[in-house]
Scaffold this active site. Sequence first.
Site, PDB file in Angstrom:
ATOM      1  N   HIS A 219      43.084  60.540  38.364  1.00 58.03           N
ATOM      2  CA  HIS A 219      43.581  59.678  37.289  1.00 58.03           C
ATOM      3  C   HIS A 219      45.086  59.832  37.088  1.00 58.03           C
ATOM      4  CE1 HIS A 219      43.191  56.735  34.203  1.00 58.03           C
ATOM      5  NE2 HIS A 219      44.212  57.356  33.696  1.00 58.03           N
TER       6      HIS A 219
ATOM      7  N   SER B  87      61.904  48.479  33.690  1.00 61.67           N
ATOM      8  CA  SER B  87      62.801  48.816  32.571  1.00 61.67           C
ATOM      9  C   SER B  87      64.267  48.780  32.980  1.00 61.67           C
ATOM     10  CB  SER B  87      62.454  50.207  32.040  1.00 61.67           C
ATOM     11  OG  SER B  87      61.163  50.193  31.463  1.00 61.67           O
TER      12      SER B  87
ATOM     13  N   LYS C 249      54.920  50.255  25.597  1.00 63.91           N
ATOM     14  CA  LYS C 249      55.855  49.860  26.672  1.00 63.91           C
ATOM     15  C   LYS C 249      55.910  48.342  26.795  1.00 63.91           C
ATOM     16  CE  LYS C 249      56.062  53.558  29.990  1.00 63.91           C
ATOM     17  NZ  LYS C 249      57.537  53.717  29.867  1.00 63.91           N
TER      18      LYS C 249
ATOM     19  N   THR D 268      50.804  52.771  26.412  1.00 63.80           N
ATOM     20  CA  THR D 268      50.975  51.698  27.392  1.00 63.80           C
ATOM     21  C   THR D 268      51.327  50.391  26.679  1.00 63.80           C
ATOM     22  OG1 THR D 268      49.183  52.802  28.568  1.00 63.80           O
ATOM     23  CG2 THR D 268      49.908  50.683  29.439  1.00 63.80           C
TER      24      THR D 268
ATOM     25  N   TRP E   1      37.729  55.952  49.453  1.00 68.15           N
ATOM     26  CA  TRP E   1      39.032  56.588  49.213  1.00 68.15           C
ATOM     27  C   TRP E   1      38.900  57.784  48.311  1.00 68.15           C
ATOM     28  CZ3 TRP E   1      42.841  57.436  45.444  1.00 68.15           C
ATOM     29  CH2 TRP E   1      42.516  57.046  44.148  1.00 68.15           C
TER      30      TRP E   1
ATOM     31  N   TYR F 194      48.850  57.021  37.528  1.00 68.98           N
ATOM     32  CA  TYR F 194      50.146  56.926  36.837  1.00 68.98           C
ATOM     33  C   TYR F 194      51.293  57.256  37.784  1.00 68.98           C
ATOM     34  CZ  TYR F 194      47.302  56.149  32.834  1.00 68.98           C
ATOM     35  OH  TYR F 194      46.384  55.591  31.984  1.00 68.98           O
TER      36      TYR F 194
ATOM     37  N   HIS G  35      41.679  51.096  53.840  1.00 68.26           N
ATOM     38  CA  HIS G  35      42.475  50.178  53.005  1.00 68.26           C
ATOM     39  C   HIS G  35      42.905  50.889  51.731  1.00 68.26           C
ATOM     40  CE1 HIS G  35      43.603  46.868  50.448  1.00 68.26           C
ATOM     41  NE2 HIS G  35      42.654  47.199  49.602  1.00 68.26           N
TER      42      HIS G  35
ATOM     43  N   SER H 149      53.998  66.823  51.955  1.00 69.72           N
ATOM     44  CA  SER H 149      55.175  65.959  51.817  1.00 69.72           C
ATOM     45  C   SER H 149      55.451  65.646  50.346  1.00 69.72           C
ATOM     46  CB  SER H 149      54.919  64.647  52.576  1.00 69.72           C
ATOM     47  OG  SER H 149      55.839  63.667  52.171  1.00 69.72           O
ATOM     48  N   SER H 150      54.415  65.258  49.610  1.00 64.74           N
ATOM     49  CA  SER H 150      54.611  64.879  48.197  1.00 64.74           C
ATOM     50  C   SER H 150      55.070  66.052  47.350  1.00 64.74           C
ATOM     51  CB  SER H 150      53.299  64.332  47.630  1.00 64.74           C
ATOM     52  OG  SER H 150      52.921  63.180  48.318  1.00 64.74           O
TER      53      SER H 150
ATOM     54  N   ARG I  85      30.318  47.068  44.632  1.00 61.28           N
ATOM     55  CA  ARG I  85      31.426  47.232  45.583  1.00 61.28           C
ATOM     56  C   ARG I  85      30.898  47.911  46.854  1.00 61.28           C
ATOM     57  NH1 ARG I  85      35.196  51.919  42.898  1.00 61.28           N
ATOM     58  NH2 ARG I  85      36.343  51.710  44.840  1.00 61.28           N
TER      59      ARG I  85
ATOM     60  N   HIS J 189      36.211  59.732  32.773  1.00 64.86           N
ATOM     61  CA  HIS J 189      35.788  58.343  32.531  1.00 64.86           C
ATOM     62  C   HIS J 189      35.380  57.685  33.851  1.00 64.86           C
ATOM     63  CE1 HIS J 189      40.266  56.903  32.738  1.00 64.86           C
ATOM     64  NE2 HIS J 189      39.750  56.920  33.926  1.00 64.86           N
ATOM     65  N   HIS J 190      35.647  58.375  34.953  1.00 59.46           N
ATOM     66  CA  HIS J 190      35.155  57.884  36.252  1.00 59.46           C
ATOM     67  C   HIS J 190      33.733  58.374  36.499  1.00 59.46           C
ATOM     68  CE1 HIS J 190      39.078  56.436  37.691  1.00 59.46           C
ATOM     69  NE2 HIS J 190      39.549  57.403  36.937  1.00 59.46           N
TER      70      HIS J 190
ATOM     71  N   GLU K 152      46.973  60.378  39.328  1.00 56.53           N
ATOM     72  CA  GLU K 152      47.471  59.675  40.512  1.00 56.53           C
ATOM     73  C   GLU K 152      47.754  58.209  40.207  1.00 56.53           C
ATOM     74  OE1 GLU K 152      48.420  58.584  44.538  1.00 56.53           O
ATOM     75  OE2 GLU K 152      48.574  60.434  43.368  1.00 56.53           O
TER      76      GLU K 152
ATOM     77  N   ASP L 128      73.970  63.805  46.358  1.00 59.37           N
ATOM     78  CA  ASP L 128      72.716  63.831  47.128  1.00 59.37           C
ATOM     79  C   ASP L 128      71.670  64.549  46.284  1.00 59.37           C
ATOM     80  OD1 ASP L 128      72.407  63.522  50.598  1.00 59.37           O
ATOM     81  OD2 ASP L 128      70.735  63.897  49.237  1.00 59.37           O
TER      82      ASP L 128
HETATM   83  C1  HEM Z   1      46.989  42.872  49.561  1.00 57.70           C
HETATM   84  C2  HEM Z   1      45.976  42.396  48.949  1.00 57.70           C
HETATM   85  C3  HEM Z   1      44.673  43.150  48.715  1.00 57.70           C
HETATM   86  C4  HEM Z   1      43.411  42.671  48.902  1.00 57.70           C
HETATM   87  C5  HEM Z   1      43.035  41.309  49.402  1.00 57.70           C
HETATM   88  C6  HEM Z   1      42.496  43.735  48.557  1.00 57.70           C
HETATM   89  C7  HEM Z   1      41.093  43.618  48.638  1.00 57.70           C
HETATM   90  C8  HEM Z   1      40.225  44.667  48.378  1.00 57.70           C
HETATM   91  C9  HEM Z   1      38.761  44.546  48.403  1.00 57.70           C
HETATM   92  C10 HEM Z   1      38.011  43.295  48.676  1.00 57.70           C
HETATM   93  C11 HEM Z   1      38.247  45.772  48.133  1.00 57.70           C
HETATM   94  C12 HEM Z   1      36.783  46.166  47.964  1.00 57.70           C
HETATM   95  C13 HEM Z   1      36.145  46.627  49.207  1.00 57.70           C
HETATM   96  C14 HEM Z   1      34.705  47.027  48.926  1.00 57.70           C
HETATM   97  O1  HEM Z   1      34.399  47.618  47.887  1.00 57.70           O
HETATM   98  O2  HEM Z   1      33.883  46.779  49.780  1.00 57.70           O
HETATM   99  C15 HEM Z   1      39.361  46.656  47.954  1.00 57.70           C
HETATM  100  C16 HEM Z   1      39.222  47.982  47.686  1.00 57.70           C
HETATM  101  C17 HEM Z   1      40.289  48.784  47.329  1.00 57.70           C
HETATM  102  N1  HEM Z   1      41.610  48.398  47.242  1.00 57.70           N
HETATM  103 FE1  HEM Z   1      42.399  46.628  47.703  1.00 57.70          FE
HETATM  104  N2  HEM Z   1      43.194  44.831  48.141  1.00 57.70           N
HETATM  105  C18 HEM Z   1      44.546  44.502  48.213  1.00 57.70           C
HETATM  106  C19 HEM Z   1      45.584  45.273  47.845  1.00 57.70           C
HETATM  107  C20 HEM Z   1      45.439  46.541  47.352  1.00 57.70           C
HETATM  108  C21 HEM Z   1      46.522  47.327  46.828  1.00 57.70           C
HETATM  109  C22 HEM Z   1      47.974  46.898  46.697  1.00 57.70           C
HETATM  110  C23 HEM Z   1      45.993  48.518  46.463  1.00 57.70           C
HETATM  111  C24 HEM Z   1      46.796  49.628  45.835  1.00 57.70           C
HETATM  112  C25 HEM Z   1      46.570  50.811  45.731  1.00 57.70           C
HETATM  113  C26 HEM Z   1      44.573  48.506  46.773  1.00 57.70           C
HETATM  114  C27 HEM Z   1      43.671  49.539  46.598  1.00 57.70           C
HETATM  115  C28 HEM Z   1      42.329  49.485  46.835  1.00 57.70           C
HETATM  116  C29 HEM Z   1      41.416  50.623  46.673  1.00 57.70           C
HETATM  117  C30 HEM Z   1      41.780  52.022  46.246  1.00 57.70           C
HETATM  118  C31 HEM Z   1      40.136  50.172  46.999  1.00 57.70           C
HETATM  119  C32 HEM Z   1      38.835  50.976  46.957  1.00 57.70           C
HETATM  120  C33 HEM Z   1      38.437  51.380  48.342  1.00 57.70           C
HETATM  121  C34 HEM Z   1      37.142  52.139  48.269  1.00 57.70           C
HETATM  122  O3  HEM Z   1      36.166  51.638  47.693  1.00 57.70           O
HETATM  123  O4  HEM Z   1      37.097  53.254  48.800  1.00 57.70           O
HETATM  124  N3  HEM Z   1      44.258  47.273  47.299  1.00 57.70           N
HETATM  125  N4  HEM Z   1      40.563  45.965  48.099  1.00 57.70           N
HETATM  126 CU   LIG Z   2      40.885  56.972  35.609  1.00 59.97          CU
END
Ligand code: HEM
Ligand SMILES: [Cu+2]
Length: 632
Positions: free
Chosen positions: A261, A276, A339, A336, A147, A265, A83, A177-178, A458, A310-311, A263, A112
């Site tokens: 970090h 904007s 802005k 920030t 992640w 931004y 996710h 790619s990036s 978490r 800070h992480h 990332e 282009d």
């Molecule tokens: C669409 C609705 C979304 C829901 C319901 C949702 C829900 C969650 C939940 C519940 C977790 C925690 C899982 C855990 O720690 O066990 C999580 C983790 C995370 N979510 Fe979302 N999320 C959503 C959208 C997004 C979006 C848009 C991003 C954008 C980048 C995102 C990035 C992340 C990241 C990076 C984690 C951490 C995963 C990890 O611990 O390795 N999520 N999300």
């Molecule tokens: Cu950070």
Amino acid sequence: MTTAAITPHVTDYKTAGAYTGQKGIWSWLTTVDHKRIGKLYLFTALFFFMVGGLEAVVIRAQLGGPNRSLVSAEFYNQLFTMHGTTMVFLAIMPLSAAFFNFLIPLQIGARDVAFPRLNAFSYWVYLFGGIFITVPIFFALAPNGGWFGYTPLTTKAYSPGINIDFWVIGLLILGVSSLAAAFNFLTTIINLRAPGMTLMRMPMFTWMSFVVQFLLVLAFPVITIALVFLLFDRFFGTNFYTVTAGGDPLLWQHLFWIFGHPEVYILVLPAFGLVSELLPTYSQKPLFGYAVVVYSGILIGFLGFGVWAHHMFAVGMGPVADTVFSLTTMLIAIPTGVKIFNWIATVAQGKLKFTTAMLFALGLISLFTIGGISGIMHSSPPANLQQTDTYFIVAHFHYVLFGGSIMGIFGGIYHYFPKMFGRLMHEGLGKIHFWLTFIAMNLTFFPMHYAGLLGMPRRIYTYDANQGWDLFNAISTGGAYLLGVAIIVFIWNFLSSMKRGAIAGPNPWNAPTLEWSIPSPPPEYNFAQTPEVHSRYPMWDQRASDVDHPKVNLTEGKSPEQMGIIMPYNTIKPLVVALGLVVMFSGLIASRDPATGGSKPVLWVMFAGAAVMIGALYSWLLSPLEPEHHAH
Ligand code: HEM
Ligand SMILES: [Cu+2]
């Protein structure tokens, strides 16, 4: 701005000169047109956004109440890892890339990007890399180390299976790619601006994209090195991260967050750039403090490289390092805040039009501010030690990433859909989508602050009852389901408007920048004549009397050839090079060691991939530039 006058015989001003070009699957596989590549990124990234969203809904279903067993602990690890990885690398970054591709050449007055074929290559590497890293979840073999893939968990000793190999190799592929795209856009913005388009006249989206390309070029090499070290540890027995052999697991954390970090931004600045663009258009007022908004973006990018630890306040770096990184983190709040202040000042006393795009822009301001405030809270080490690794952090980054990036990108889609497809999205459905999203987003993520402060860690796949977390989790899960409904409304509006939306015309919103001076969708060559720019708001420069029928830059229905405009020709080679590259990488894990379940390289697959890649690249580099001398 001087432009070609409307040709007197234009009958239907709304569709005159609009793109009629290439059709058919082959034209998509061989396209090097930045506008079409932008659309490919948009369709693909929206698909991956839904995949990441689905994973999130399953996570929430599992956590909706105590002691649930909808999924196993192992599969839960795969779900949150994918996710997070999907949302960051396969959804938000490529959604921003969709706008980089479609908009930047149009905003600076170019036909282009600097390297159209390299641009196509970036897209195909992203697609194949995305498939490579996503497919394993359907076999319950997906990456499961989170992640940010902390070592030593992700080393062979603790993750002997193939799962982490998919993550390491997948991210290495996506990095190619990036980086290729970032160099392309830097070269484009520096070299291909129309006469008069000075840096301080560039539209804000292009400016923020410019900053982001620098972040990409500086940050991605760091994670690439970290991943190569991990690849070597996993495949060739080195010990970069193995403490018993003199390595250091904390090296991974430093390298990951030196990338990680900046990332965040990379994820949010494009959305800031879109906002904007939207706020001045729907307030019919120039952006307040244009130069200050530019400099605050640059400052955020710069300071973003000085806060990574800070992480890591919980790893024991010591008071000096803690203090320094706490201070630098608090500093970032200033640009920030600037802005947000400038956005509010832009809207103040404006002639406001509450279109769906405008609502999403205002949604970003309010939700991102909530995320920003919780960010300031855990920039203080003592507070952070209470909040780190709890749901308070999960709440924080969803307010900045969903509340920031996703809200901004949705606003951008409603705003630029007419330019991309020549039709408007349905405003009624758009308003339903917005309010459902706004309410559901807060229902999902706000209660997480409390669950976290009450100690909910978490990444736990279940929890016991009566710890004070039940209600908050039930609300969050309900909110997540409602977010799912909101996204279905959006997808329906998006797909049905492509066919049945109202015809848009060149500038349906009376917006001020160059992309609105050409037909919708734009012809292949974008501008019939290269525009000359004299201000930041070329479309608003025109006499009041021109507003209804602005002088648009078109010549009805002529092909590039008839216009004497040389456009890059279609070619399949970037796709073939990308395919060869991914096959070469896949060869590293093409067989399994039955004993450990780990992966083993298959050399002939690697060589075959390399041969295809080098062969196609050779032919690409040797092929003549002029279309008529070339057979595809
Ligand atoms: C669409 C609705 C979304 C829901 C319901 C949702 C829900 C969650 C939940 C519940 C977790 C925690 C899982 C855990 O720690 O066990 C999580 C983790 C995370 N979510 Fe979302 N999320 C959503 C959208 C997004 C979006 C848009 C991003 C954008 C980048 C995102 C990035 C992340 C990241 C990076 C984690 C951490 C995963 C990890 O611990 O390795 N999520 N999300
Ligand atoms: Cu950070």
